[in-house]
Design a protein around this motif. Structure first.
Motif, PDB file in Angstrom:
ATOM      1  N   LEU A  14      -1.830  -1.753  -4.898  1.00 35.03           N
ATOM      2  CA  LEU A  14      -1.779  -2.541  -3.660  1.00 35.03           C
ATOM      3  C   LEU A  14      -0.872  -3.757  -3.843  1.00 35.03           C
ATOM      4  CD1 LEU A  14      -2.929  -2.862  -0.777  1.00 35.03           C
ATOM      5  CD2 LEU A  14      -4.772  -4.190  -1.794  1.00 35.03           C
ATOM      6  N   ASP A  15      -1.026  -4.464  -4.948  1.00 33.05           N
ATOM      7  CA  ASP A  15      -0.181  -5.623  -5.217  1.00 33.05           C
ATOM      8  C   ASP A  15       1.277  -5.230  -5.418  1.00 33.05           C
ATOM      9  OD1 ASP A  15      -2.252  -7.369  -4.923  1.00 33.05           O
ATOM     10  OD2 ASP A  15      -2.610  -7.641  -7.071  1.00 33.05           O
ATOM     11  N   HIS A  16       1.502  -4.086  -6.033  1.00 32.75           N
ATOM     12  CA  HIS A  16       2.871  -3.600  -6.229  1.00 32.75           C
ATOM     13  C   HIS A  16       3.532  -3.335  -4.876  1.00 32.75           C
ATOM     14  CE1 HIS A  16       6.177  -1.598  -8.276  1.00 32.75           C
ATOM     15  NE2 HIS A  16       6.055  -0.609  -7.426  1.00 32.75           N
ATOM     16  N   CYS A  17       2.782  -2.758  -3.965  1.00 35.68           N
ATOM     17  CA  CYS A  17       3.305  -2.490  -2.620  1.00 35.68           C
ATOM     18  C   CYS A  17       3.607  -3.789  -1.880  1.00 35.68           C
ATOM     19  CB  CYS A  17       2.286  -1.655  -1.844  1.00 35.68           C
ATOM     20  SG  CYS A  17       2.707  -1.378  -0.115  1.00 35.68           S
ATOM     21  N   VAL A  18       2.712  -4.754  -1.980  1.00 37.90           N
ATOM     22  CA  VAL A  18       2.876  -6.037  -1.288  1.00 37.90           C
ATOM     23  C   VAL A  18       4.059  -6.811  -1.865  1.00 37.90           C
ATOM     24  CG1 VAL A  18       1.802  -8.291  -0.933  1.00 37.90           C
ATOM     25  CG2 VAL A  18       0.488  -6.215  -0.546  1.00 37.90           C
ATOM     26  N   ALA A  19       4.258  -6.727  -3.166  1.00 43.87           N
ATOM     27  CA  ALA A  19       5.289  -7.524  -3.835  1.00 43.87           C
ATOM     28  C   ALA A  19       6.697  -7.165  -3.381  1.00 43.87           C
ATOM     29  CB  ALA A  19       5.189  -7.343  -5.347  1.00 43.87           C
ATOM     30  N   HIS A  20       6.896  -5.947  -2.877  1.00 43.07           N
ATOM     31  CA  HIS A  20       8.231  -5.555  -2.440  1.00 43.07           C
ATOM     32  C   HIS A  20       8.750  -6.414  -1.289  1.00 43.07           C
ATOM     33  CE1 HIS A  20       8.922  -2.050  -4.890  1.00 43.07           C
ATOM     34  NE2 HIS A  20       7.711  -1.604  -4.634  1.00 43.07           N
ATOM     35  N   THR A  21       7.866  -6.852  -0.410  1.00 45.21           N
ATOM     36  CA  THR A  21       8.336  -7.600   0.763  1.00 45.21           C
ATOM     37  C   THR A  21       7.758  -8.999   0.902  1.00 45.21           C
ATOM     38  OG1 THR A  21       6.612  -6.502   2.062  1.00 45.21           O
ATOM     39  CG2 THR A  21       8.816  -5.546   2.153  1.00 45.21           C
ATOM     40  N   LEU A  22       6.795  -9.351   0.061  1.00 44.28           N
ATOM     41  CA  LEU A  22       6.127 -10.647   0.223  1.00 44.28           C
ATOM     42  C   LEU A  22       7.085 -11.820   0.065  1.00 44.28           C
ATOM     43  CD1 LEU A  22       3.565 -12.348   0.589  1.00 44.28           C
ATOM     44  CD2 LEU A  22       3.250 -12.222  -1.871  1.00 44.28           C
TER      45      LEU A  22
ATOM     46  N   ARG B  92      -1.036  -6.679   2.931  1.00 46.40           N
ATOM     47  CA  ARG B  92      -2.089  -5.883   2.281  1.00 46.40           C
ATOM     48  C   ARG B  92      -2.694  -4.892   3.272  1.00 46.40           C
ATOM     49  NH1 ARG B  92      -5.906  -8.408  -2.262  1.00 46.40           N
ATOM     50  NH2 ARG B  92      -4.290  -8.630  -3.819  1.00 46.40           N
ATOM     51  N   GLU B  93      -2.888  -5.321   4.505  1.00 48.10           N
ATOM     52  CA  GLU B  93      -3.424  -4.409   5.524  1.00 48.10           C
ATOM     53  C   GLU B  93      -2.459  -3.256   5.775  1.00 48.10           C
ATOM     54  OE1 GLU B  93      -4.153  -6.932   8.868  1.00 48.10           O
ATOM     55  OE2 GLU B  93      -5.937  -7.828   7.962  1.00 48.10           O
ATOM     56  N   GLN B  94      -1.161  -3.560   5.838  1.00 41.64           N
ATOM     57  CA  GLN B  94      -0.166  -2.514   6.054  1.00 41.64           C
ATOM     58  C   GLN B  94      -0.107  -1.558   4.866  1.00 41.64           C
ATOM     59  OE1 GLN B  94       3.472  -4.595   6.789  1.00 41.64           O
ATOM     60  NE2 GLN B  94       2.825  -5.339   8.793  1.00 41.64           N
ATOM     61  N   CYS B  95      -0.133  -2.099   3.658  1.00 41.01           N
ATOM     62  CA  CYS B  95      -0.059  -1.261   2.467  1.00 41.01           C
ATOM     63  C   CYS B  95      -1.324  -0.434   2.290  1.00 41.01           C
ATOM     64  CB  CYS B  95       0.178  -2.118   1.222  1.00 41.01           C
ATOM     65  SG  CYS B  95       1.854  -2.758   1.100  1.00 41.01           S
ATOM     66  N   ASN B  96      -2.451  -0.966   2.727  1.00 42.91           N
ATOM     67  CA  ASN B  96      -3.715  -0.249   2.591  1.00 42.91           C
ATOM     68  C   ASN B  96      -3.734   1.021   3.423  1.00 42.91           C
ATOM     69  OD1 ASN B  96      -6.069  -0.206   1.175  1.00 42.91           O
ATOM     70  ND2 ASN B  96      -7.162  -1.594   2.521  1.00 42.91           N
ATOM     71  N   ASN B  97      -2.893   1.096   4.437  1.00 42.05           N
ATOM     72  CA  ASN B  97      -2.831   2.281   5.290  1.00 42.05           C
ATOM     73  C   ASN B  97      -1.974   3.396   4.697  1.00 42.05           C
ATOM     74  OD1 ASN B  97      -4.485   1.108   7.231  1.00 42.05           O
ATOM     75  ND2 ASN B  97      -2.761   0.148   8.260  1.00 42.05           N
ATOM     76  N   LYS B  98      -1.267   3.124   3.615  1.00 40.90           N
ATOM     77  CA  LYS B  98      -0.450   4.161   2.980  1.00 40.90           C
ATOM     78  C   LYS B  98      -1.359   5.164   2.285  1.00 40.90           C
ATOM     79  CE  LYS B  98       3.711   1.505   2.494  1.00 40.90           C
ATOM     80  NZ  LYS B  98       4.845   1.190   1.652  1.00 40.90           N
ATOM     81  N   ALA B  99      -0.934   6.427   2.273  1.00 47.36           N
ATOM     82  CA  ALA B  99      -1.781   7.527   1.802  1.00 47.36           C
ATOM     83  C   ALA B  99      -2.193   7.370   0.341  1.00 47.36           C
ATOM     84  CB  ALA B  99      -1.052   8.858   2.005  1.00 47.36           C
TER      85      ALA B  99
END
Length: 88
Positions: free
Chosen positions: A75-83, A31-38
């Motif tokens: 945010l959850d969509h971004c996390v779900a790719h690698t979680l 989530r921290e990594q995804c939160n940094n995306k533009a």
């Protein structure tokens, strides 16, 4: 009484002991990594602007549910790719 002791042993929950190292939840790190995306930080800023606008008014029917849902779902969509690849 043997039946009672059998059931007690059969239904006993296993004891799991953690290793000495501290476990880190991969979801938090992702989530921290995804939160940094533009695009995700833009949605967060949009939510914060709405929240500030709503909090500045005393009588309003406006809420920021739409902005919050947009941000959290992206945010959850971004996390779900690698979680799930990081879970054991």
């Amino acid at each position: 009484m043997p039946l009672r002791s059998f059931l007690k042993d059969f239904l006993a929950l296993p004891v799991v002991k953690a290793d000495d190292e501290e476990l880190v939840d991969p979801k938090v790190t992702l989530r921290e990594q995804c939160n940094n995306k533009a695009h995700i930080s833009a949605l967060y800023n949009k939510y914060q602007e709405c929240n500030d606008r709503v909090n500045s008014r005393s009588k309003t029917l406006e809420n920021c549910m739409e902005e919050l849902m947009d941000y959290v779902s992206e945010l959850d969509h971004c996390v779900a790719h690698t979680l799930f690849s990081k879970l054991k």
